[in-house]
Design a protein around this motif. Sequence first.
Motif, short mmCIF file in Angstrom:
data_model
loop_
_atom_site.label_atom_id
_atom_site.label_comp_id
_atom_site.label_asym_id
_atom_site.label_seq_id
_atom_site.Cartn_x
_atom_site.Cartn_y
_atom_site.Cartn_z
N CYS B 23 37.57 13.86 -19.21
CA CYS B 23 38.05 14.24 -17.89
C CYS B 23 38.83 13.04 -17.36
N THR B 24 39.99 13.29 -16.79
CA THR B 24 40.75 12.20 -16.18
C THR B 24 40.90 12.45 -14.69
N ASN B 55 25.47 6.10 -19.23
CA ASN B 55 24.08 6.50 -19.12
C ASN B 55 23.78 7.68 -20.01
N GLU B 56 22.51 7.77 -20.34
CA GLU B 56 22.07 8.76 -21.32
C GLU B 56 20.90 9.53 -20.75
N ALA B 62 26.90 10.08 -20.84
CA ALA B 62 28.09 10.06 -20.00
C ALA B 62 28.66 8.65 -19.97
N GLN B 63 29.98 8.57 -20.00
CA GLN B 63 30.65 7.27 -19.94
C GLN B 63 31.75 7.32 -18.87
N LEU B 73 31.74 13.11 -21.54
CA LEU B 73 30.39 13.65 -21.73
C LEU B 73 30.22 13.97 -23.20
N LEU B 74 29.18 13.43 -23.79
CA LEU B 74 28.89 13.67 -25.21
C LEU B 74 27.59 14.44 -25.29
N ILE B 75 27.61 15.52 -26.04
CA ILE B 75 26.40 16.30 -26.27
C ILE B 75 26.08 16.24 -27.76
#
Lengths: 115, 108
Positions: B23-24, B55-56, B62-63, B73-75
């Motif tokens: 997301c930008t 954070n995780e 999320a970064q 966002l990494l899932i």
Amino acid sequence: EAQVTQNPRYLITVTGKKLTVTCSQNMNHEYMSWYRQDPGLGLRQIYYSMNVEVTDKGDVPEGYKVSRKEKRNFPLILESPSPNQTSLYFCASSSSSGRDTDTQYFGPGTRLTVL
Amino acid sequence: RKEVEQDPGPFNVPEGATVAFNCTYSNSASQSFFWYRQDCRKEPKLLMSVYSSGNEDGRFTAQLNRASQYISLLIRDSKLSDSATYLCVVNIVDDMRFGAGTRLTVKP
């Protein structure tokens, strides 16, 4: 149970017929806001309120009115609805404006169709 | 240019896959950042806040990159129940801005 309620959940109406969508929260939140959600556009803020008797325009306020006479209630008023106001509407509240980690709690949504 | 931009997807992934959304945002004065999850025809719900240090929360990471003005966002280990639309949200001085959302479908 902490919640935001909206009524009605579904409404079909005709152009020009005044309507009100109610929003109520039981969490003693200061901040409340209204959004509309349209495909491809995401949620756009209509109006928001930082506290009782304090309201401000969001991104798309035209054709809408709000009032905040009590902390728990934030009704959305369409004085003369038009077809371009057909949308999914969400009310939200939080203890502040959503800064830091304050969560915005959303109501279940009101699907409005204006014919 | 939209203030908050997301790839609309849809992302179709198999169970167990790792998927990442970006997301930008355009306003450098943005103060706080969130990911919300929205199920079909339901209200958005907070998934997680996004902190500068990253954070995780379980399978979700999320970064935030302030210099480049993007959030990710990494899932990991996707579940069928992760199928939803993920909304990127940016707060700019009392004003919440939502991305249009990225739709994820996790298939068996």
